[in-house]
Design an enzyme around this catalytic site. Sequence first.
Site, PDB file in Angstrom:
ATOM      1  N   HIS A 159     -98.816   6.939 -37.900  1.00  0.00           N
ATOM      2  CA  HIS A 159     -99.170   6.791 -36.479  1.00  0.00           C
ATOM      3  C   HIS A 159     -99.764   8.102 -35.947  1.00  0.00           C
ATOM      4  O   HIS A 159     -99.202   8.757 -35.065  1.00  0.00           O
ATOM      5  CB  HIS A 159     -97.906   6.416 -35.709  1.00  0.00           C
ATOM      6  CG  HIS A 159     -98.120   5.834 -34.358  1.00  0.00           C
ATOM      7  ND1 HIS A 159     -98.987   6.364 -33.435  1.00  0.00           N
ATOM      8  CD2 HIS A 159     -97.552   4.764 -33.757  1.00  0.00           C
ATOM      9  CE1 HIS A 159     -98.939   5.651 -32.320  1.00  0.00           C
ATOM     10  NE2 HIS A 159     -98.065   4.665 -32.493  1.00  0.00           N
ATOM     11  N   GLU A 265    -104.695   5.366 -36.676  1.00  0.00           N
ATOM     12  CA  GLU A 265    -103.565   5.161 -37.574  1.00  0.00           C
ATOM     13  C   GLU A 265    -103.979   4.367 -38.815  1.00  0.00           C
ATOM     14  O   GLU A 265    -104.563   3.294 -38.697  1.00  0.00           O
ATOM     15  CB  GLU A 265    -102.455   4.396 -36.844  1.00  0.00           C
ATOM     16  CG  GLU A 265    -102.105   4.964 -35.480  1.00  0.00           C
ATOM     17  CD  GLU A 265    -101.263   4.004 -34.656  1.00  0.00           C
ATOM     18  OE1 GLU A 265    -100.452   3.248 -35.252  1.00  0.00           O
ATOM     19  OE2 GLU A 265    -101.422   3.988 -33.421  1.00  0.00           O
TER      20      GLU A 265
END
Length: 290
Positions: A159, A265
């Site tokens: 992330h 991500e």
Amino acid sequence: MTVATSKSIAITRHQGLDAIELLSPDGARATVLLHGAHLLSWVPAGGEEQLYVSPKTAYANGEAIRGGVPVIFPQFATRGPLKRHGFARSKPWQLVSAEQGADDALAVLRLSDDAASRMFWPHAFELELSVRISGRELQIELACENTGESSFDFTSALHTYLRLNDLDSSSVEGLSGLQYEDSAAGGELKRQRVELLLPGGDLDRIYHGLRQDLVLKEQLINRNRQLLIRQQGFEDTVVWNPGAEKCAALADMPAEGYQQMLCIEAAQIRQPVQLAPGESWVGMQTLLLA
């Protein structure tokens, strides 16, 4: 990832948590917490900080950190019965090794199932996160092995919060032609027709089937920035920015923080990874500052 002629790096403390401070001989630097195997900082050789961490985030055991590179496992967002983004990002990991080599630095951390994880997710697994820095390149590799006697599936992501000088002067190249789920519009399926100029509003998209490198570009007054982003093993890419309204509602973000960050991500969401006993999976994200 291998390191030759290496010397060991000791555990230090950062914001009250155990950390590894990687330093490559060429001057590249990175900070990795054992908490969540969380990469907090990456400064390429001769460059500036490339990751965004909210100045309002909490640093506490069991709590998620806003920014850097959280490890999402075994569930992306709320797509399952577990808490949002799973448990890997808020658990303590073990340090396997941390070394400086002749031209790089590398840290490897490990997370295995325990009694607490099996209460929520009843599977035996072993995760390893490897962080390697050299020159103006960062490699983050996530590996998962099924160490149990029954199959399981999972979704996952790195992330990555990228630091921006100005959201309005930024764009992402390499997404044109891809289908994406527009999570900000209830998951509606759309197709990216042109290169992505970043809007000031809520941006939350899951792109499918990325097969080429992405380039994050910033057009600044006295210079331009280009960050190449490559992924392997991950089949999806998430592009996220909360926008002004949602950012103001986040307790761990400053109201204007959305102007200084963009998440790109490497992810595995649409098609979960399925592992039989003894099988393994590996995914990687590479960042290269031009």
